[in-house]
Design an enzyme around this catalytic site. Structure first.
Site, mmCIF file in Angstrom:
data_model
loop_
_atom_site.group_PDB
_atom_site.id
_atom_site.type_symbol
_atom_site.label_atom_id
_atom_site.label_comp_id
_atom_site.label_asym_id
_atom_site.label_seq_id
_atom_site.Cartn_x
_atom_site.Cartn_y
_atom_site.Cartn_z
ATOM 1 N N ASP A 1 0.888 -1.152 0.000
ATOM 2 C CA ASP A 1 0.000 0.000 0.000
ATOM 3 C C ASP A 1 0.939 1.218 0.000
ATOM 4 O O ASP A 1 2.103 1.114 0.371
ATOM 5 C CB ASP A 1 -0.834 -0.064 1.287
ATOM 6 C CG ASP A 1 -1.497 1.242 1.606
ATOM 7 O OD1 ASP A 1 -2.229 1.740 0.738
ATOM 8 O OD2 ASP A 1 -1.292 1.756 2.716
ATOM 9 N N LYS A 2 0.464 2.345 -0.458
ATOM 10 C CA LYS A 2 1.360 3.505 -0.484
ATOM 11 C C LYS A 2 1.288 4.311 0.816
ATOM 12 O O LYS A 2 2.218 4.312 1.612
ATOM 13 C CB LYS A 2 1.028 4.424 -1.669
ATOM 14 C CG LYS A 2 1.894 5.675 -1.700
ATOM 15 C CD LYS A 2 1.600 6.554 -2.903
ATOM 16 C CE LYS A 2 0.341 7.402 -2.752
ATOM 17 N NZ LYS A 2 0.523 8.582 -1.897
ATOM 18 N N THR A 3 0.135 4.979 0.996
ATOM 19 C CA THR A 3 0.019 5.929 2.095
ATOM 20 C C THR A 3 0.065 5.236 3.448
ATOM 21 O O THR A 3 -0.738 4.341 3.719
ATOM 22 C CB THR A 3 -1.308 6.704 1.977
ATOM 23 O OG1 THR A 3 -1.518 6.986 0.605
ATOM 24 C CG2 THR A 3 -1.277 7.962 2.784
ATOM 25 N N THR B 1 -2.516 1.608 -4.596
ATOM 26 C CA THR B 1 -2.919 2.729 -3.750
ATOM 27 C C THR B 1 -4.241 3.319 -4.189
ATOM 28 O O THR B 1 -4.647 3.186 -5.343
ATOM 29 C CB THR B 1 -1.827 3.833 -3.780
ATOM 30 O OG1 THR B 1 -2.303 4.964 -3.076
ATOM 31 C CG2 THR B 1 -1.504 4.245 -5.211
ATOM 32 N N GLY B 2 -4.883 3.953 -3.245
ATOM 33 C CA GLY B 2 -6.136 4.622 -3.549
ATOM 34 C C GLY B 2 -5.894 6.029 -4.070
ATOM 35 O O GLY B 2 -6.814 6.734 -4.483
ATOM 36 N N ASP C 1 -1.669 -0.552 5.952
ATOM 37 C CA ASP C 1 -1.888 0.081 7.246
ATOM 38 C C ASP C 1 -3.331 0.495 7.478
ATOM 39 O O ASP C 1 -3.741 0.727 8.601
ATOM 40 C CB ASP C 1 -1.045 1.351 7.347
ATOM 41 C CG ASP C 1 -1.588 2.445 6.436
ATOM 42 O OD1 ASP C 1 -1.813 2.146 5.245
ATOM 43 O OD2 ASP C 1 -1.807 3.574 6.916
ATOM 44 N N ASP D 1 -7.083 -1.528 3.575
ATOM 45 C CA ASP D 1 -6.193 -2.648 3.261
ATOM 46 C C ASP D 1 -6.642 -3.942 3.922
ATOM 47 O O ASP D 1 -6.180 -5.027 3.559
ATOM 48 C CB ASP D 1 -4.768 -2.336 3.733
ATOM 49 C CG ASP D 1 -4.220 -1.077 3.092
ATOM 50 O OD1 ASP D 1 -4.395 -0.940 1.867
ATOM 51 O OD2 ASP D 1 -3.644 -0.241 3.806
HETATM 52 P P1 ADP Z 1 -3.644 4.236 0.245
HETATM 53 O O1 ADP Z 1 -4.300 3.108 -0.464
HETATM 54 O O2 ADP Z 1 -2.541 4.846 -0.561
HETATM 55 O O3 ADP Z 1 -3.220 3.915 1.636
HETATM 56 P P2 ADP Z 1 -6.190 5.334 1.055
HETATM 57 O O4 ADP Z 1 -6.956 4.258 0.426
HETATM 58 O O5 ADP Z 1 -6.133 5.396 2.510
HETATM 59 O O6 ADP Z 1 -4.720 5.414 0.418
HETATM 60 O O7 ADP Z 1 -6.799 6.675 0.496
HETATM 61 C C1 ADP Z 1 -7.039 6.788 -0.886
HETATM 62 C C2 ADP Z 1 -7.443 8.159 -1.250
HETATM 63 O O8 ADP Z 1 -8.724 8.425 -0.711
HETATM 64 C C3 ADP Z 1 -6.525 9.213 -0.715
HETATM 65 O O9 ADP Z 1 -5.484 9.489 -1.560
HETATM 66 C C4 ADP Z 1 -7.482 10.386 -0.558
HETATM 67 O O10 ADP Z 1 -7.605 11.024 -1.806
HETATM 68 C C5 ADP Z 1 -8.808 9.765 -0.264
HETATM 69 N N1 ADP Z 1 -9.179 9.740 1.153
HETATM 70 C C6 ADP Z 1 -9.336 8.655 1.949
HETATM 71 N N2 ADP Z 1 -9.746 8.993 3.178
HETATM 72 C C7 ADP Z 1 -9.823 10.336 3.194
HETATM 73 C C8 ADP Z 1 -10.186 11.318 4.182
HETATM 74 N N3 ADP Z 1 -10.554 10.972 5.434
HETATM 75 N N4 ADP Z 1 -10.156 12.608 3.830
HETATM 76 C C9 ADP Z 1 -9.807 12.965 2.591
HETATM 77 N N5 ADP Z 1 -9.465 12.107 1.629
HETATM 78 C C10 ADP Z 1 -9.465 10.815 1.895
HETATM 79 MG MG MG Z 2 -2.730 3.176 3.589
#
Ligand code: ADP
Ligand code: MG
Length: 714
Positions: free
Chosen positions: A402-404, A555-556, A602, A606
């Site tokens: 996952d990225k973030t 990633t999302g 995380d 996920d």
């Molecule tokens: P990743 O898969 O990289 O961990 P997430 O799935 O957690 O990322 O989030 C994907 C996208 O959804 C983020 O890049 C953001 O644009 C949006 N996002 C998710 N949750 C929130 C939030 N609480 N507030 C604003 N944007 C959100």
């Molecule tokens: Mg994440």
């Protein structure tokens, strides 16, 4: 924490009110019929008095190493008693052509000594056998017991007849078994300890305020709602809320983050974390088993008792070996009787065969390696919750990151805010922060922090709902507000003005995460945030590629942001705008092609993929849901631990296979020798005590070999 689910526990029954204990280690108590953490034997059901039973009648005893000491104590007594039994046996005559001077009643003295040896030294084994049989799970205790009971019964009979007794064999056998156990247990104790270390994190006592006075009470006596005083430098005794005072608290045991965290009135503190220079008054919110630390300990102990596939296999093998032992023993015994040899010889052969085939080493071969590797993992900073996850790691073909929050720290900062004409930046931030005030997502936290810093109002949100992988929504001031990714803009059929699109493109191409803010289906503005890539991420990706493993980032976040991070890290395959279900689909698709997949993540989004993966790895600082869904947890949040997990898995597997060989291989040679099958060819039969040495040696080799695993650095 929610009820923890384990892919690996289908065979273990859990009944309310029933406890299990180890036949060898009565102090071990467990809710499940797993294996003894002390020696790896299968636990058996215990009645209360059996569980509380302690040696020496000193009552309930919690002392560490107590049962280990019991073995050496009994060994010493038995070893001393064995001396006269050997002197008065046929041995001196055979070897030195000398016979000890007989005196009146010497046979009865031998009987007395032999009886003491049998009851004092053999008791441990017999009570163990009793529990095994009651559990319908005959194992090594049963075998040893049949062996010593046969030898003893025969010897009592032989005392009153001209036949040879087997007292010296009996006493040396028991002595060797006791010593063997002691050596083993010492080898084993070196291999365990993660739990003990965790338990030692908590202070023994806490200071509470009662009746206006400060007093020290034991942890067990603290009640919820009480106020505890934590002085500078002390450890938090409980989970609670700061009622008074402020201090910098070292929470590294929980977060792995070494930077102290400021705690002031209203903040949460966690048991086991270390107070800095300020004094704190804590309102107790959680005690005992409910604390965070207790939950971690539960996870670790579940890992210690969760069995791997190899463990299940070796358990079966141990049962088969037990059956073979009894079968081979009986065949041996009756064959020698039929051949017309004397009964003493036949009994001695039976005893030797039973002892040699004891599946003791087999029972330890796999669990010992497993506990060494669990501890190596814990020392390195990752907690193995499910053994199966570690076992599968050696075969992993793909690692999906996952990225973030995983490859990046998930510590966002707001860079810029753009609003449509007619609105201010503050308006955009206010809506976004209000919706997100209820969210635990790192982006949400960053936006709320930013709003507070800029003095922007954070309003109440009604009907807050997170949309995993996309964003969050809720009602602010009665208006439907949405914050999240571009996907949500499209879903709400809103549109982003041309001139803003250009800026968005520019932000994303630099790896920034852009979130969109909507109100009542109308686009209000965008917020651009930047995250920090974890220092170890790049190296982790490189090491994985070197190990021959494929890496993918899912990633999302947006295509451009994802592409930028992938480029920085040297990842050549990535998927952006992936929703939680799609993460699972990716995993399934790869698995469908017969590939083994590890997922590292995380977030809430996920969790499904972590569960689906062959190896689910959660970042320790991640959400509870992710941690619960994963088989392995990275306490230090270090992606470099992924290649280490794979390496540890490979090393562990190799050791287990080696140990299975050492535990069973020797039987092929030793069993015929013990049975006396080669006597006709002039090769003498193995005596029971020599058999016991063989068996113990095999166990010690297995234990030693397991500990050797520690020599490898990960
Ligand atoms: P990743 O898969 O990289 O961990 P997430 O799935 O957690 O990322 O989030 C994907 C996208 O959804 C983020 O890049 C953001 O644009 C949006 N996002 C998710 N949750 C929130 C939030 N609480 N507030 C604003 N944007 C959100
Ligand atoms: Mg994440």
């Amino acid at each position: 924490m929610a009820k923890y689910k384990d892919k690996d526990h289908s065979y273990s029954e859990e009944k309310e009110g029933v406890s299990y204990t180890c036949p060898m280690h009565p102090k071990i108590k467990c809710k499940r019929s797993e294996m003894c953490p002390e020696c790896g034997m299968g636990l058996v059901k215990a009645e209360d008095e059996a569980v509380h039973e302690t040696e020496g009648g000193k009552g309930h005893d919690k002392h560490e190493g107590h049962s280990t000491e019991m073995f050496i104590k009994r060994f010493r007594v038995v070893a001393v008693l064995a001396i006269p039994l050997i002197v008065y046996s046929e041995l001196p005559e055979i070897f030195f052509d000398w016979e000890a001077p007989r005196f009146f009643g010497w046979e009865y003295l031998m009987l007395l000594l032999g009886t003491i040896v049998f009851f004092y030294g053999g008791r441990v084994f017999i009570s163990g056998a009793y529990r095994e049989i009651r559990e319908k799970l005959p194992g090594m205790m049963t075998l040893i017991s049949i062996a010593i009971v046969s030898a003893y019964t025969w010897s009592v009979y032989a005392t009153f007849t001209p036949d040879e007794t087997l007292f010296w064999e009996l006493s040396t056998l028991i002595a060797v078994m006791l010593l063997g156990h002691w050596i083993e247990m010492r080898a084993v104790t070196g291999a365990r300890g993660a739990l003990k270390e965790l338990a030692s994190i908590l202070p023994k006592e806490a200071t509470v305020i009662r009746g206006g006075k400060e007093m020290a009470v034991s942890l067990n006596d603290i009640k919820e709602g009480e106020v505890s005083v934590v002085k500078p430098g002390e450890k938090m005794p409980v989970d609670g809320l700061v009622k008074d005072g402020s201090s910098e608290v070292d929470e590294s045991i929980v977060t792995g983050e070494s930077k102290p965290v400021t705690k002031k009135k209203g903040d949460e503190v966690i048991a086991g974390t270390i107070n800095g220079d300020g004094g704190l008054k804590i309102k107790v919110t959680k005690i005992g088993d409910d604390t965070f630390l207790a939950n971690v300990m539960r996870l670790v102990s579940e890992a210690e008792s969760s069995k791997s596939r190899l463990q299940v296999l070796s358990d079966k093998a141990a049962l088969i070996l037990t059956i073979v032992a009894v079968g081979a023993g009986s065949v041996t015994f009756f064959t020698w009787l039929l051949v017309g040899d004397d009964i003493a010889f036949a009994v001695a052969r039976l005893v030797a065969v039973l002892v040699i085939t004891c599946p003791h080493a087999l029972g330890l071969a796999v669990p010992l390696v497993a506990s060494v590797s669990t501890n190596m993992a814990a020392a390195q900073g990752f907690i193995i919750k499910q053994r199966l996850a570690l076992e599968s790691a050696r075969k992993v073909d793909w690692v999906l990151f996952d990225k973030t929050g995983t490859l990046t720290k998930g510590e966002f900062g707001v860079d810029s805010v753009l609003a449509i004409s007619g609105l201010s930046e503050q308006d955009v931030i206010s809506v976004a922060a209000s919706v997100n005030s209820g969210s635990e997502h790192p982006i949400a936290k960053a936006i709320v922090d930013h709003a507070k810093k800029k003095g922007v109002d954070v309003l109440n949100v009604d009907g807050f709902e997170r949309i995993p992988g996309k964003g969050a929504k809720g009602y602010v001031n009665g208006k439907n507000a949405v914050v999240g990714s571009e996907v949500l803009v499209n879903e709400h059929k809103a549109s982003v003005p041309e001139h803003l699109l250009e800026s968005v493109k520019k932000f994303e191409s630099k790896g920034k995460t852009v979130v969109y803010v909507l109100r009542d289906e109308q686009f209000l503005g965008v917020i651009s945030l930047s995250d920090i890539i974890r220092e170890e991420s790049k190296e982790a990706v490189k090491v994985l590629y070197d190990q021959g493993i494929r890496v993918m980032m899912v990633t999302g976040d947006s295509e451009d942001a994802a592409g930028w991070v992938a480029g920085e890290l040297g990842i050549d395959e990535y998927f952006a705008r992936v929703l939680p279900e799609q993460k699972v689909e990716k995993v399934k698709e790869l698995q469908g092609r017969g590939l083994k997949v590890a997922v590292v993540g995380d977030g809430v989004n996920d969790a499904p993929a972590l569960t689906q993966a062959d190896v689910g790895v959660a970042i320790g600082a991640g959400t509870n849901v992710a941690v619960e869904s994963a088989g392995i947890i990275l306490a230090k949040n270090d992606p470099l631990d992924i290649p280490r997990i794979i390496r540890l898995s490979r090393l562990t597997y190799r050791k287990m296979i080696q140990n299975l060989f050492w535990a069973t291989g020797y039987n092929v040679v030793a069993l015929p020798l013990a049975a006396g099958a080669l006597v006709a060819f002039g090769i003498p039969a193995i005596d029971p005590a020599i058999g016991a040495i063989f068996m113990s040696a095999s166990t010690v080799i297995v234990a030693f070999n397991a500990v050797l695993l520690k020599r490898f650095s990960l």
